[in-house]
Design a protein around this motif. Sequence first.
Motif, PDB file in Angstrom:
ATOM      1  N   UNK A 140       0.838  -1.211   0.000  1.00  0.00           N
ATOM      2  CA  UNK A 140       0.000   0.000   0.000  1.00  0.00           C
ATOM      3  C   UNK A 140       0.869   1.256   0.000  1.00  0.00           C
ATOM      4  N   UNK A 141       1.977   1.210   0.740  1.00  0.00           N
ATOM      5  CA  UNK A 141       2.871   2.384   0.778  1.00  0.00           C
ATOM      6  C   UNK A 141       3.429   2.703  -0.608  1.00  0.00           C
ATOM      7  N   UNK A 142       3.710   1.639  -1.380  1.00  0.00           N
ATOM      8  CA  UNK A 142       4.240   1.865  -2.732  1.00  0.00           C
ATOM      9  C   UNK A 142       3.155   2.371  -3.679  1.00  0.00           C
ATOM     10  N   UNK A 143       1.930   1.957  -3.440  1.00  0.00           N
ATOM     11  CA  UNK A 143       0.862   2.215  -4.412  1.00  0.00           C
ATOM     12  C   UNK A 143       0.067   3.490  -4.180  1.00  0.00           C
ATOM     13  N   UNK A 144       0.057   3.977  -2.957  1.00  0.00           N
ATOM     14  CA  UNK A 144      -0.791   5.165  -2.717  1.00  0.00           C
ATOM     15  C   UNK A 144      -0.084   6.197  -1.844  1.00  0.00           C
ATOM     16  N   UNK A 213     -16.627   1.048  -3.331  1.00  0.00           N
ATOM     17  CA  UNK A 213     -15.436   1.748  -2.809  1.00  0.00           C
ATOM     18  C   UNK A 213     -14.683   0.880  -1.795  1.00  0.00           C
ATOM     19  N   UNK A 214     -15.037  -0.418  -1.796  1.00  0.00           N
ATOM     20  CA  UNK A 214     -14.337  -1.360  -0.902  1.00  0.00           C
ATOM     21  C   UNK A 214     -13.723  -2.463  -1.753  1.00  0.00           C
ATOM     22  N   UNK A 215     -12.482  -2.809  -1.450  1.00  0.00           N
ATOM     23  CA  UNK A 215     -11.840  -3.923  -2.157  1.00  0.00           C
ATOM     24  C   UNK A 215     -11.345  -4.927  -1.118  1.00  0.00           C
ATOM     25  N   UNK A 216     -11.101  -6.143  -1.583  1.00  0.00           N
ATOM     26  CA  UNK A 216     -10.640  -7.183  -0.650  1.00  0.00           C
ATOM     27  C   UNK A 216      -9.196  -7.541  -0.961  1.00  0.00           C
ATOM     28  N   UNK A 217      -8.362  -7.474   0.078  1.00  0.00           N
ATOM     29  CA  UNK A 217      -6.956  -7.873  -0.032  1.00  0.00           C
ATOM     30  C   UNK A 217      -6.848  -9.320   0.441  1.00  0.00           C
ATOM     31  N   UNK A 225      -3.994  -9.766  -4.646  1.00  0.00           N
ATOM     32  CA  UNK A 225      -4.992  -9.924  -5.719  1.00  0.00           C
ATOM     33  C   UNK A 225      -5.495  -8.576  -6.232  1.00  0.00           C
ATOM     34  N   UNK A 226      -4.798  -7.481  -5.861  1.00  0.00           N
ATOM     35  CA  UNK A 226      -5.269  -6.142  -6.246  1.00  0.00           C
ATOM     36  C   UNK A 226      -4.296  -5.459  -7.211  1.00  0.00           C
ATOM     37  N   UNK A 231      -6.686   0.030  -5.687  1.00  0.00           N
ATOM     38  CA  UNK A 231      -6.395   0.625  -4.369  1.00  0.00           C
ATOM     39  C   UNK A 231      -6.596   2.140  -4.425  1.00  0.00           C
ATOM     40  N   UNK A 232      -6.197   2.724  -5.526  1.00  0.00           N
ATOM     41  CA  UNK A 232      -6.338   4.169  -5.700  1.00  0.00           C
ATOM     42  C   UNK A 232      -7.820   4.576  -5.575  1.00  0.00           C
ATOM     43  N   UNK A 233      -8.714   3.782  -6.183  1.00  0.00           N
ATOM     44  CA  UNK A 233     -10.147   4.127  -6.178  1.00  0.00           C
ATOM     45  C   UNK A 233     -10.840   3.797  -4.847  1.00  0.00           C
ATOM     46  N   UNK A 234     -10.277   2.857  -4.095  1.00  0.00           N
ATOM     47  CA  UNK A 234     -10.974   2.361  -2.897  1.00  0.00           C
ATOM     48  C   UNK A 234     -10.821   3.288  -1.696  1.00  0.00           C
ATOM     49  N   UNK A 235     -11.856   3.333  -0.873  1.00  0.00           N
ATOM     50  CA  UNK A 235     -11.745   4.018   0.425  1.00  0.00           C
ATOM     51  C   UNK A 235     -11.369   3.015   1.520  1.00  0.00           C
ATOM     52  N   UNK A 236     -11.824   1.764   1.313  1.00  0.00           N
ATOM     53  CA  UNK A 236     -11.614   0.751   2.356  1.00  0.00           C
ATOM     54  C   UNK A 236     -10.974  -0.492   1.739  1.00  0.00           C
TER      55      UNK A 236
END
Length: 381
Positions: A140-144, A213-217, A225-226, A231-236
């Motif tokens: 997540x740190x790399x992506x957002x 706005x929710x994705x599953x890791x 799997x993301x 991740x950019x679009x998701x809030x959760x």
Amino acid sequence: MDLKLSVNNSKTTSINFHDNVKDDYLPSISEAELSDEKVLNELDQLHAELRDQVIVLGHHYQQDDIIRYADVTGDSLALAREAKASTRRYIMFCGVHFMAETADILKRLDQTVILPDLHAGCSMADMANRQYIDQAWSTLEQWTKARVIPVTYINSDAKLKAFVGDHHGVICTSSNAEKIIRWAFAQGEKLLFFPDQHLGRNTCYKMGIPLDQMVVYNPTMWNGGLTPEQVHKAKVILWYGYCSVHQGFTLEHIKRIRAHRPETTVIVHPECCFDVTHNADVAGSTNFIIDYIRKAPAGTSFAVGTEINLVNRLAREFPDKTIFSLSPYQCLCTTMYRIRPRWLLATYRAIKAGSPINIIRVDEDTKRSALVALERMLAIS
Ligand code: 13P
Ligand code: SF4
């Protein structure tokens, strides 16, 4: 890590179990051989005799022969508060491992937490660990560039509680999840919620966050799997974890109730999946379910989507109401059920003999960081 398993007080063998448990694992075989009647009689005596030293905390999913010894019963939040407030020398936790760890983090230095069966774990808590979370966090740190707040359900290992303490995050339970998530969104733009995807999804949806706005890791998949775009679009970002007991309730069960017993109120725990929680009449923690049923008028009928020991107890305690499980099958938490009167007796005997067994100890570094997150939770809720 190795544990000593004492059998018949003469031989020892080793098993692997949670890192922070160092004491003898099981009581001597003599407790295993006693009749149920003898176990309960001796427990009655020891419970009364050691009352000033031992407080027994019992989660609502415990079997009746354990609940009868509980000085306090409650949900995860209530029992965490009791552990913090208790002044007795021993906190006998009749629940599962993460609850006893939480008590050990919150207790005073001169107190000792005991779990009558060290194998009473939680399969959902085991679906996330520090290695998986560190990996997800660095992805997540790399992506957002957005500020992500980690939120762990209390059903998690102490090391995950320490992780959220160290990363400006927080812990929630099923009874304070909404308040906690509101707090988290005041601190950052996105949440990483683990390990229960259902509690996270159900609560966020109720608060107005749309499902898209929710994705599953999923920790077993490459990058969860993301994609960075998702991740950019998701809030959760929800962790792929679930409670195998509450997964037992399905939309089919609700449809059957609606068709055949339309007068029935469907009340479920928010660990149930979205379809079930969304189509139920009410959802809430175990304390919430109990209170709701207690306050309902006589004659009300309830189909309850939670663990069977609690459902059966409610049916007995409120004979003026019709109370039954939402599922035709027995949704039993087998790890909660591991706490048996004979293991409780063994731990009482050991306390009386001056050498307590089945002690839960969280290491000091973990404790320090986890305490930050737990105190934050208690202050918000
Ligand atoms: P609560 O009792 O906090 O609602 O939690 C239910 C549960 O699954 C405990 O493991
Ligand atoms: Fe874990 Fe589910 Fe059992 Fe609760 S009911 S202890 S979440 S497995």
